[in-house]
Scaffold this motif. Structure first.
Motif, PDB file in Angstrom:
ATOM      1  N   TYR A 121     -48.666 -23.075  -3.208  1.00 56.59           N
ATOM      2  CA  TYR A 121     -48.632 -21.760  -2.771  1.00 56.59           C
ATOM      3  C   TYR A 121     -49.855 -21.095  -2.348  1.00 56.59           C
ATOM      4  CZ  TYR A 121     -48.070 -16.669  -2.647  1.00 56.59           C
ATOM      5  OH  TYR A 121     -48.204 -15.229  -2.135  1.00 56.59           O
ATOM      6  N   SER A 122     -50.865 -21.366  -3.089  1.00 61.28           N
ATOM      7  CA  SER A 122     -52.263 -21.028  -2.729  1.00 61.28           C
ATOM      8  C   SER A 122     -52.731 -21.771  -1.293  1.00 61.28           C
ATOM      9  CB  SER A 122     -53.407 -21.342  -3.818  1.00 61.28           C
ATOM     10  OG  SER A 122     -54.446 -21.110  -3.618  1.00 61.28           O
ATOM     11  N   ILE A 123     -52.465 -23.152  -1.321  1.00 57.72           N
ATOM     12  CA  ILE A 123     -53.011 -23.509  -0.044  1.00 57.72           C
ATOM     13  C   ILE A 123     -52.223 -22.940   1.011  1.00 57.72           C
ATOM     14  CG2 ILE A 123     -52.978 -25.728   1.351  1.00 57.72           C
ATOM     15  CD1 ILE A 123     -53.520 -26.976  -1.575  1.00 57.72           C
ATOM     16  N   ASN A 124     -50.669 -22.717   1.113  1.00 59.71           N
ATOM     17  CA  ASN A 124     -49.902 -22.438   2.020  1.00 59.71           C
ATOM     18  C   ASN A 124     -50.009 -20.971   2.423  1.00 59.71           C
ATOM     19  OD1 ASN A 124     -48.483 -24.702   2.630  1.00 59.71           O
ATOM     20  ND2 ASN A 124     -46.882 -24.071   0.968  1.00 59.71           N
ATOM     21  N   ASN A 125     -50.575 -20.256   1.256  1.00 63.39           N
ATOM     22  CA  ASN A 125     -51.019 -18.752   1.644  1.00 63.39           C
ATOM     23  C   ASN A 125     -52.355 -18.540   2.485  1.00 63.39           C
ATOM     24  OD1 ASN A 125     -50.482 -16.005   1.051  1.00 63.39           O
ATOM     25  ND2 ASN A 125     -52.234 -15.921  -0.421  1.00 63.39           N
ATOM     26  N   ASN A 126     -53.099 -19.309   2.524  1.00 62.42           N
ATOM     27  CA  ASN A 126     -54.424 -19.376   3.476  1.00 62.42           C
ATOM     28  C   ASN A 126     -54.639 -20.760   4.268  1.00 62.42           C
ATOM     29  OD1 ASN A 126     -55.715 -16.879   3.166  1.00 62.42           O
ATOM     30  ND2 ASN A 126     -55.709 -17.614   0.704  1.00 62.42           N
ATOM     31  N   SER A 127     -53.343 -21.218   4.804  1.00 65.24           N
ATOM     32  CA  SER A 127     -53.378 -22.685   5.378  1.00 65.24           C
ATOM     33  C   SER A 127     -54.294 -22.592   6.695  1.00 65.24           C
ATOM     34  CB  SER A 127     -51.929 -22.934   5.655  1.00 65.24           C
ATOM     35  OG  SER A 127     -51.539 -22.143   6.674  1.00 65.24           O
ATOM     36  N   HIS A 128     -54.595 -21.481   7.358  1.00 67.66           N
ATOM     37  CA  HIS A 128     -55.573 -21.728   8.406  1.00 67.66           C
ATOM     38  C   HIS A 128     -56.881 -21.849   8.000  1.00 67.66           C
ATOM     39  CE1 HIS A 128     -55.720 -17.406   6.855  1.00 67.66           C
ATOM     40  NE2 HIS A 128     -57.021 -17.526   7.295  1.00 67.66           N
ATOM     41  N   PHE A 129     -57.325 -21.531   6.502  1.00 61.87           N
ATOM     42  CA  PHE A 129     -58.800 -22.157   6.137  1.00 61.87           C
ATOM     43  C   PHE A 129     -58.684 -23.304   5.834  1.00 61.87           C
ATOM     44  CE2 PHE A 129     -61.136 -22.833   2.587  1.00 61.87           C
ATOM     45  CZ  PHE A 129     -62.541 -22.132   2.772  1.00 61.87           C
ATOM     46  N   TRP A 130     -57.614 -23.737   5.213  1.00 62.90           N
ATOM     47  CA  TRP A 130     -57.553 -25.389   4.552  1.00 62.90           C
ATOM     48  C   TRP A 130     -57.477 -26.123   5.735  1.00 62.90           C
ATOM     49  CZ3 TRP A 130     -60.013 -25.425   0.231  1.00 62.90           C
ATOM     50  CH2 TRP A 130     -59.649 -24.397  -0.708  1.00 62.90           C
ATOM     51  N   ASP A 131     -56.726 -25.710   6.740  1.00 64.88           N
ATOM     52  CA  ASP A 131     -56.494 -26.830   7.870  1.00 64.88           C
ATOM     53  C   ASP A 131     -57.743 -26.828   8.709  1.00 64.88           C
ATOM     54  OD1 ASP A 131     -53.891 -27.063   7.550  1.00 64.88           O
ATOM     55  OD2 ASP A 131     -53.256 -25.473   8.968  1.00 64.88           O
ATOM     56  N   SER A 132     -58.896 -25.941   8.675  1.00 68.46           N
ATOM     57  CA  SER A 132     -59.889 -26.188   9.432  1.00 68.46           C
ATOM     58  C   SER A 132     -61.029 -26.205   8.674  1.00 68.46           C
ATOM     59  CB  SER A 132     -60.225 -24.700  10.372  1.00 68.46           C
ATOM     60  OG  SER A 132     -60.216 -23.599   9.643  1.00 68.46           O
ATOM     61  N   HIS A 133     -61.258 -26.734   7.316  1.00 66.34           N
ATOM     62  CA  HIS A 133     -62.290 -26.902   6.625  1.00 66.34           C
ATOM     63  C   HIS A 133     -62.335 -28.073   5.918  1.00 66.34           C
ATOM     64  CE1 HIS A 133     -62.615 -22.765   7.199  1.00 66.34           C
ATOM     65  NE2 HIS A 133     -63.968 -22.602   7.085  1.00 66.34           N
ATOM     66  N   SER A 134     -63.278 -28.863   5.560  1.00 66.20           N
ATOM     67  CA  SER A 134     -63.235 -30.153   5.066  1.00 66.20           C
ATOM     68  C   SER A 134     -63.380 -29.716   3.603  1.00 66.20           C
ATOM     69  CB  SER A 134     -64.658 -30.850   5.174  1.00 66.20           C
ATOM     70  OG  SER A 134     -64.786 -31.741   4.466  1.00 66.20           O
ATOM     71  N   ILE A 135     -62.873 -30.365   2.619  1.00 70.12           N
ATOM     72  CA  ILE A 135     -62.945 -30.164   1.304  1.00 70.12           C
ATOM     73  C   ILE A 135     -63.821 -31.371   0.564  1.00 70.12           C
ATOM     74  CG2 ILE A 135     -60.782 -28.803   1.183  1.00 70.12           C
ATOM     75  CD1 ILE A 135     -59.316 -31.398  -0.097  1.00 70.12           C
ATOM     76  N   LYS A 136     -64.431 -31.991   1.103  1.00 67.73           N
ATOM     77  CA  LYS A 136     -64.823 -33.146   0.468  1.00 67.73           C
ATOM     78  C   LYS A 136     -66.100 -32.741  -0.581  1.00 67.73           C
ATOM     79  CE  LYS A 136     -68.666 -34.388   3.707  1.00 67.73           C
ATOM     80  NZ  LYS A 136     -69.441 -35.341   4.396  1.00 67.73           N
ATOM     81  N   ASP A 137     -66.912 -31.431  -0.394  1.00 67.67           N
ATOM     82  CA  ASP A 137     -67.658 -31.055  -1.510  1.00 67.67           C
ATOM     83  C   ASP A 137     -67.131 -30.211  -2.589  1.00 67.67           C
ATOM     84  OD1 ASP A 137     -69.861 -32.382  -0.178  1.00 67.67           O
ATOM     85  OD2 ASP A 137     -70.254 -30.550   0.964  1.00 67.67           O
ATOM     86  N   ILE A 138     -66.062 -30.067  -2.613  1.00 65.04           N
ATOM     87  CA  ILE A 138     -65.314 -29.426  -3.775  1.00 65.04           C
ATOM     88  C   ILE A 138     -64.939 -30.400  -4.666  1.00 65.04           C
ATOM     89  CG2 ILE A 138     -63.339 -27.964  -4.269  1.00 65.04           C
ATOM     90  CD1 ILE A 138     -63.046 -26.717  -1.590  1.00 65.04           C
ATOM     91  N   PRO A 139     -65.349 -30.047  -5.955  1.00 61.82           N
ATOM     92  CA  PRO A 139     -65.305 -30.935  -6.906  1.00 61.82           C
ATOM     93  C   PRO A 139     -63.621 -31.273  -7.259  1.00 61.82           C
ATOM     94  CG  PRO A 139     -67.123 -29.639  -7.495  1.00 61.82           C
ATOM     95  CD  PRO A 139     -66.154 -29.154  -6.423  1.00 61.82           C
ATOM     96  N   TYR A 140     -63.390 -32.410  -7.440  1.00 62.62           N
ATOM     97  CA  TYR A 140     -61.969 -32.823  -7.740  1.00 62.62           C
ATOM     98  C   TYR A 140     -60.879 -31.808  -8.814  1.00 62.62           C
ATOM     99  CZ  TYR A 140     -57.739 -35.269  -9.112  1.00 62.62           C
ATOM    100  OH  TYR A 140     -56.351 -35.600  -9.502  1.00 62.62           O
ATOM    101  N   GLU A 141     -62.010 -31.587  -9.686  1.00 63.10           N
ATOM    102  CA  GLU A 141     -61.279 -30.802 -10.899  1.00 63.10           C
ATOM    103  C   GLU A 141     -61.245 -29.219 -10.504  1.00 63.10           C
ATOM    104  OE1 GLU A 141     -60.392 -31.383 -14.179  1.00 63.10           O
ATOM    105  OE2 GLU A 141     -60.569 -33.546 -13.309  1.00 63.10           O
ATOM    106  N   SER A 142     -61.902 -28.907  -9.522  1.00 59.72           N
ATOM    107  CA  SER A 142     -61.835 -27.730  -9.025  1.00 59.72           C
ATOM    108  C   SER A 142     -60.646 -27.476  -7.969  1.00 59.72           C
ATOM    109  CB  SER A 142     -62.890 -27.137  -8.240  1.00 59.72           C
ATOM    110  OG  SER A 142     -64.116 -27.040  -8.916  1.00 59.72           O
TER     111      SER A 142
END
Length: 164
Positions: A11-32
């Motif tokens: 839900y959280s990802i879908n709620n702001n999908s435009h953000f997650w679609d256009s950003h790299s998540i490689k620097d976000i720690p897995y636990e986060s």
């Protein structure tokens, strides 16, 4: 419980999908990443053709209203540094994390002297009896690696930006 968290994460990802679609998540720690559900009600702010500075104005507004600010700073930005200095002058506490290159850039571009009066001297106890001393208001950490994650948090906000 894991299924509930999974659904909340989706839900959280879908709620702001435009953000997650256009950003790299490689620097976000897995636990986060497993705890994305904690920001499921986050509001994503985007600049538009009519207001290119919308995100910067919102950042300035939120930081200006906060008394305890924490920043993971992957870039040198006078806009961000100016609002952080203004907040320090207004009595805010700031914890700043940046890599060596960014800290050198800050020092070499006139901000080093401006920030130096706020830096906590952990080697002395001169400030122990004076709780209003502005020398207690800034802590700076140097991170050994480069990162692309720009995080800011305060009493009333949490901001995540991923720099390309």
């Amino acid at each position: 419980m894991n299924v509930i968290k999974l659904i909340q994460n989706i839900y959280s990802i879908n709620n702001n999908s435009h953000f997650w679609d256009s950003h790299s998540i490689k620097d976000i720690p897995y636990e986060s990443l497993k705890k994305i559900h904690l920001i499921q009600n986050a509001k994503s702010i985007r600049s538009s053709d009519n207001d290119l500075a919308k995100t910067s104005k919102e950042y300035i507004s939120l930081v200006s209203k906060s008394k305890d600010i924490k920043v993971l700073l992957p870039i040198f930005s006078s806009v961000h540094l100016d609002v952080l200095l203004k907040s320090l002058n207004n009595g805010a506490n700031l914890e700043l994390i940046a890599n060596k290159n960014i800290l050198e850039f800050i020092r070499n571009n006139g901000y080093g002297k401006k920030f130096s009066s706020f830096v906590e001297d952990i080697n002395t106890n001169n400030n122990k009896n004076n709780k209003n001393n502005k020398n207690n208001s800034l802590k700076i950490w140097e991170l050994s690696k480069e990162f692309k994650l720009f995080l800011s948090s305060g009493n009333n906000f949490f901001i995540i930006r991923i720099i390309f």
